[in-house]
Design a protein around this motif. Structure first.
Motif, PDB file in Angstrom:
ATOM      1  N   ALA A 118       0.830  -1.200   0.000  1.00  0.00           N
ATOM      2  CA  ALA A 118       0.000   0.000   0.000  1.00  0.00           C
ATOM      3  C   ALA A 118       0.868   1.255   0.000  1.00  0.00           C
ATOM      4  O   ALA A 118       0.565   2.243  -0.683  1.00  0.00           O
ATOM      5  N   GLY A 119       1.962   1.223   0.761  1.00  0.00           N
ATOM      6  CA  GLY A 119       2.842   2.385   0.818  1.00  0.00           C
ATOM      7  C   GLY A 119       3.607   2.618  -0.469  1.00  0.00           C
ATOM      8  O   GLY A 119       3.666   3.748  -0.967  1.00  0.00           O
ATOM      9  N   LEU A 120       4.170   1.534  -1.035  1.00  0.00           N
ATOM     10  CA  LEU A 120       4.985   1.689  -2.240  1.00  0.00           C
ATOM     11  C   LEU A 120       4.125   1.888  -3.486  1.00  0.00           C
ATOM     12  O   LEU A 120       4.332   2.825  -4.260  1.00  0.00           O
ATOM     13  N   GLU A 121       3.151   0.982  -3.693  1.00  0.00           N
ATOM     14  CA  GLU A 121       2.334   1.032  -4.912  1.00  0.00           C
ATOM     15  C   GLU A 121       1.294   2.138  -4.855  1.00  0.00           C
ATOM     16  O   GLU A 121       0.910   2.686  -5.899  1.00  0.00           O
ATOM     17  N   GLY A 122       0.812   2.442  -3.642  1.00  0.00           N
ATOM     18  CA  GLY A 122      -0.248   3.434  -3.511  1.00  0.00           C
ATOM     19  C   GLY A 122       0.256   4.835  -3.275  1.00  0.00           C
ATOM     20  O   GLY A 122       0.031   5.742  -4.083  1.00  0.00           O
ATOM     21  N   ILE A 123       1.004   5.039  -2.181  1.00  0.00           N
ATOM     22  CA  ILE A 123       1.393   6.391  -1.792  1.00  0.00           C
ATOM     23  C   ILE A 123       2.606   6.877  -2.577  1.00  0.00           C
ATOM     24  O   ILE A 123       2.555   7.927  -3.231  1.00  0.00           O
ATOM     25  N   VAL A 124       3.700   6.125  -2.530  1.00  0.00           N
ATOM     26  CA  VAL A 124       4.942   6.578  -3.168  1.00  0.00           C
ATOM     27  C   VAL A 124       4.769   6.719  -4.678  1.00  0.00           C
ATOM     28  O   VAL A 124       5.100   7.757  -5.264  1.00  0.00           O
ATOM     29  N   LEU A 125       4.238   5.692  -5.326  1.00  0.00           N
ATOM     30  CA  LEU A 125       4.073   5.742  -6.781  1.00  0.00           C
ATOM     31  C   LEU A 125       3.095   6.843  -7.186  1.00  0.00           C
ATOM     32  O   LEU A 125       3.298   7.525  -8.199  1.00  0.00           O
ATOM     33  N   SER A 126       2.049   7.031  -6.403  1.00  0.00           N
ATOM     34  CA  SER A 126       1.087   8.088  -6.709  1.00  0.00           C
ATOM     35  C   SER A 126       1.728   9.471  -6.624  1.00  0.00           C
ATOM     36  O   SER A 126       1.521  10.321  -7.510  1.00  0.00           O
ATOM     37  N   LEU A 127       2.511   9.714  -5.583  1.00  0.00           N
ATOM     38  CA  LEU A 127       3.173  11.011  -5.436  1.00  0.00           C
ATOM     39  C   LEU A 127       4.134  11.281  -6.587  1.00  0.00           C
ATOM     40  O   LEU A 127       4.209  12.403  -7.102  1.00  0.00           O
ATOM     41  N   ILE A 128       4.858  10.254  -7.003  1.00  0.00           N
ATOM     42  CA  ILE A 128       5.796  10.421  -8.115  1.00  0.00           C
ATOM     43  C   ILE A 128       5.059  10.776  -9.397  1.00  0.00           C
ATOM     44  O   ILE A 128       5.405  11.738 -10.102  1.00  0.00           O
ATOM     45  N   LEU A 129       4.021  10.017  -9.718  1.00  0.00           N
ATOM     46  CA  LEU A 129       3.304  10.230 -10.969  1.00  0.00           C
ATOM     47  C   LEU A 129       2.566  11.566 -10.993  1.00  0.00           C
ATOM     48  O   LEU A 129       2.574  12.280 -12.004  1.00  0.00           O
ATOM     49  N   LEU A 130       1.927  11.931  -9.889  1.00  0.00           N
ATOM     50  CA  LEU A 130       1.201  13.199  -9.856  1.00  0.00           C
ATOM     51  C   LEU A 130       2.156  14.379  -9.952  1.00  0.00           C
ATOM     52  O   LEU A 130       1.844  15.400 -10.591  1.00  0.00           O
ATOM     53  N   THR A 131       3.311  14.256  -9.324  1.00  0.00           N
ATOM     54  CA  THR A 131       4.307  15.325  -9.420  1.00  0.00           C
ATOM     55  C   THR A 131       4.800  15.483 -10.860  1.00  0.00           C
ATOM     56  O   THR A 131       4.904  16.601 -11.382  1.00  0.00           O
ATOM     57  N   LEU A 132       5.084  14.372 -11.517  1.00  0.00           N
ATOM     58  CA  LEU A 132       5.553  14.422 -12.894  1.00  0.00           C
ATOM     59  C   LEU A 132       4.479  14.979 -13.826  1.00  0.00           C
ATOM     60  O   LEU A 132       4.785  15.722 -14.769  1.00  0.00           O
ATOM     61  N   ALA A 133       3.222  14.641 -13.564  1.00  0.00           N
ATOM     62  CA  ALA A 133       2.141  15.081 -14.441  1.00  0.00           C
ATOM     63  C   ALA A 133       1.770  16.549 -14.219  1.00  0.00           C
ATOM     64  O   ALA A 133       1.669  17.320 -15.178  1.00  0.00           O
ATOM     65  N   PHE A 134       1.579  16.952 -12.962  1.00  0.00           N
ATOM     66  CA  PHE A 134       1.037  18.276 -12.683  1.00  0.00           C
ATOM     67  C   PHE A 134       2.110  19.338 -12.463  1.00  0.00           C
ATOM     68  O   PHE A 134       1.835  20.525 -12.630  1.00  0.00           O
ATOM     69  N   ARG A 135       3.307  18.938 -12.090  1.00  0.00           N
ATOM     70  CA  ARG A 135       4.367  19.921 -11.869  1.00  0.00           C
ATOM     71  C   ARG A 135       5.353  19.973 -13.032  1.00  0.00           C
ATOM     72  O   ARG A 135       5.761  21.065 -13.468  1.00  0.00           O
ATOM     73  N   PHE A 136       5.735  18.807 -13.536  1.00  0.00           N
ATOM     74  CA  PHE A 136       6.740  18.766 -14.595  1.00  0.00           C
ATOM     75  C   PHE A 136       6.142  18.544 -15.989  1.00  0.00           C
ATOM     76  O   PHE A 136       6.876  18.375 -16.956  1.00  0.00           O
ATOM     77  N   LEU A 137       4.803  18.507 -16.066  1.00  0.00           N
ATOM     78  CA  LEU A 137       4.080  18.525 -17.354  1.00  0.00           C
ATOM     79  C   LEU A 137       4.412  17.330 -18.242  1.00  0.00           C
ATOM     80  O   LEU A 137       4.477  17.460 -19.466  1.00  0.00           O
ATOM     81  N   TRP A 138       4.551  16.170 -17.657  1.00  0.00           N
ATOM     82  CA  TRP A 138       4.887  14.986 -18.448  1.00  0.00           C
ATOM     83  C   TRP A 138       3.725  14.499 -19.300  1.00  0.00           C
ATOM     84  O   TRP A 138       3.912  13.619 -20.144  1.00  0.00           O
ATOM     85  N   LEU A 139       2.523  15.037 -19.125  1.00  0.00           N
ATOM     86  CA  LEU A 139       1.421  14.674 -20.008  1.00  0.00           C
ATOM     87  C   LEU A 139       1.652  15.183 -21.426  1.00  0.00           C
ATOM     88  O   LEU A 139       0.994  14.730 -22.366  1.00  0.00           O
ATOM     89  N   LYS A 140       2.574  16.106 -21.569  1.00  0.00           N
ATOM     90  CA  LYS A 140       2.908  16.604 -22.904  1.00  0.00           C
ATOM     91  C   LYS A 140       3.706  15.583 -23.705  1.00  0.00           C
ATOM     92  O   LYS A 140       3.884  15.744 -24.922  1.00  0.00           O
ATOM     93  N   ARG A 141       4.222  14.556 -23.062  1.00  0.00           N
ATOM     94  CA  ARG A 141       5.044  13.532 -23.724  1.00  0.00           C
ATOM     95  C   ARG A 141       4.369  12.177 -23.553  1.00  0.00           C
ATOM     96  O   ARG A 141       4.601  11.478 -22.574  1.00  0.00           O
ATOM     97  N   PRO A 142       3.487  11.786 -24.481  1.00  0.00           N
ATOM     98  CA  PRO A 142       2.753  10.518 -24.346  1.00  0.00           C
ATOM     99  C   PRO A 142       3.659   9.322 -24.100  1.00  0.00           C
ATOM    100  O   PRO A 142       4.754   9.228 -24.655  1.00  0.00           O
ATOM    101  N   TRP A 143       3.180   8.436 -23.240  1.00  0.00           N
ATOM    102  CA  TRP A 143       3.786   7.163 -22.863  1.00  0.00           C
ATOM    103  C   TRP A 143       4.826   7.271 -21.751  1.00  0.00           C
ATOM    104  O   TRP A 143       5.171   6.247 -21.149  1.00  0.00           O
ATOM    105  N   MET A 144       5.319   8.465 -21.426  1.00  0.00           N
ATOM    106  CA  MET A 144       6.339   8.553 -20.383  1.00  0.00           C
ATOM    107  C   MET A 144       5.766   8.189 -19.008  1.00  0.00           C
ATOM    108  O   MET A 144       6.380   7.445 -18.240  1.00  0.00           O
ATOM    109  N   LEU A 145       4.590   8.709 -18.685  1.00  0.00           N
ATOM    110  CA  LEU A 145       3.989   8.383 -17.392  1.00  0.00           C
ATOM    111  C   LEU A 145       3.594   6.914 -17.323  1.00  0.00           C
ATOM    112  O   LEU A 145       3.688   6.288 -16.262  1.00  0.00           O
TER     113      LEU A 145
END
Length: 301
Positions: free
Chosen positions: A197-224
């Motif tokens: 729950a900690g690794l797959e849920g919390i840690v992975l979620s924080l990484i992906l949301l940060t990359l998407a909403f802060r570093f704009l990785w949605l502009k590069r399909p397939w990276m997330l």
């Protein structure tokens, strides 16, 4: 120094109608709330066009409602068939009428993942969406559900870990959980469900949301998508060292339940199924990073 298992009922509430018993369980609620959180995350991304290539979201809010249905079907059908094929094929070959009985338990994440993959491909083609963009949205939406379902596994006192003398070991109830031949007294086990729950849920979620909403990785399909696949695979691979193997793989000469054996070492079924995810995730991330940002298919409404 072990921790007694908390007395939490697997049922949130229940009621009877005549001779029929109905119950709302934490496990089902984990899926329901997880899907709702995922829906909210995707909706938030759609309503922020600056996150996307060309400042246009790759999906409409109306399409999002349809996507949720495809996700639910993919999770249930794929998760159940994955459990049947990966973990107990002999039993279900002999008892095929038990395959649809999902209420008796038995779901596989890897099967559910494959079910969602098929659903996303069909959904994207039907609506004329960029497949990589749709996949990235699901990647950032999935970890909260993973964390909640793993927490529900803990509440249900199932999928517990290997015996441990660590002070945070938990004394899970039940004859199977207490069958630790090498230990005297109550058997404490790793709360591997909470590790997941900690690794797959919390840690992975924080990484992906940060990359998407802060570093704009949605502009590069397939990276997330690549980050999600590799991140989940690594998390599950690590936790498998602490998680009790499924009983059908454990024998007198194979107490660790390895399905691939290299002397005393080996790989569990969870590690075998996670390895391709790691490889594909890293390859997809590297491939996507070298591609120019592509415009999305349509604007959100």
């Amino acid at each position: 120094m072990a921790i007694p298992f908390p007395n939490i009922s697997p049922e949130i509430f229940s009621f009877d109608i005549g001779s029929m018993h109905f119950a709302v369980r934490w496990y089902a609620m984990g899926y329901i709330v997880g899907i709702a959180i995922g829906w909210a995350i995707i909706r938030a991304a759609i309503k922020r066009p600056w996150l996307w290539a060309g400042d246009r979201a790759g999906m409409t809010l109306e399409q999002l409602e349809s996507l949720v249905t495809w996700m639910v079907v993919g999770i249930i059908v794929g998760g159940r068939l994955g459990f049947v094929l990966f973990y107990q094929p002999a039993y279900y070959l002999a008892n095929p009428l038990d395959i649809p009985k999902v209420w008796q338990g038995g779901m596989s994440f890897h099967g559910g993942f494959l079910g969602v993959v098929v659903g996303v491909i069909l959904f994207a083609r039907r609506h004329g969406l960029v497949l990589g963009t749709t996949s990235d949205l699901l990647a950032i939406a999935t970890p909260p559900a993973l964390g909640l379902v793993r927490t529900a596994n803990f509440i249900n006192a199932e999928l517990w870990g290997r015996p441990t003398d660590a002070p945070w070991g938990v004394i899970f109830p039940g004859e199977a959980a207490q069958a630790c031949a090498t230990l005297a007294g109550p058997c404490a086990r790793h709360p591997s469900q909470l590790y997941e729950a900690g690794l797959e849920g919390i840690v992975l979620s924080l990484i992906l949301l940060t990359l998407a909403f802060r570093f704009l990785w949605l502009k590069r399909p397939w990276m997330l998508t690549g980050v999600f696949l590799a991140g989940y695979g690594v998390s599950r691979f690590i936790v498998e060292f602490y998680r009790q193997a499924d009983p059908q793989f454990i024998t007198a000469d194979n107490p660790m339940g390895h399905v691939i054996r290299l002397g005393e070492a080996g790989l569990t079924m969870g590690q075998v199924l996670s390895t391709p995810m790691i490889v594909v995730g890293i390859a997809l991330l590297l491939w996507a990073a070298r591609r120019p940002a592509a415009p999305t298919a349509m604007a959100a409404t």
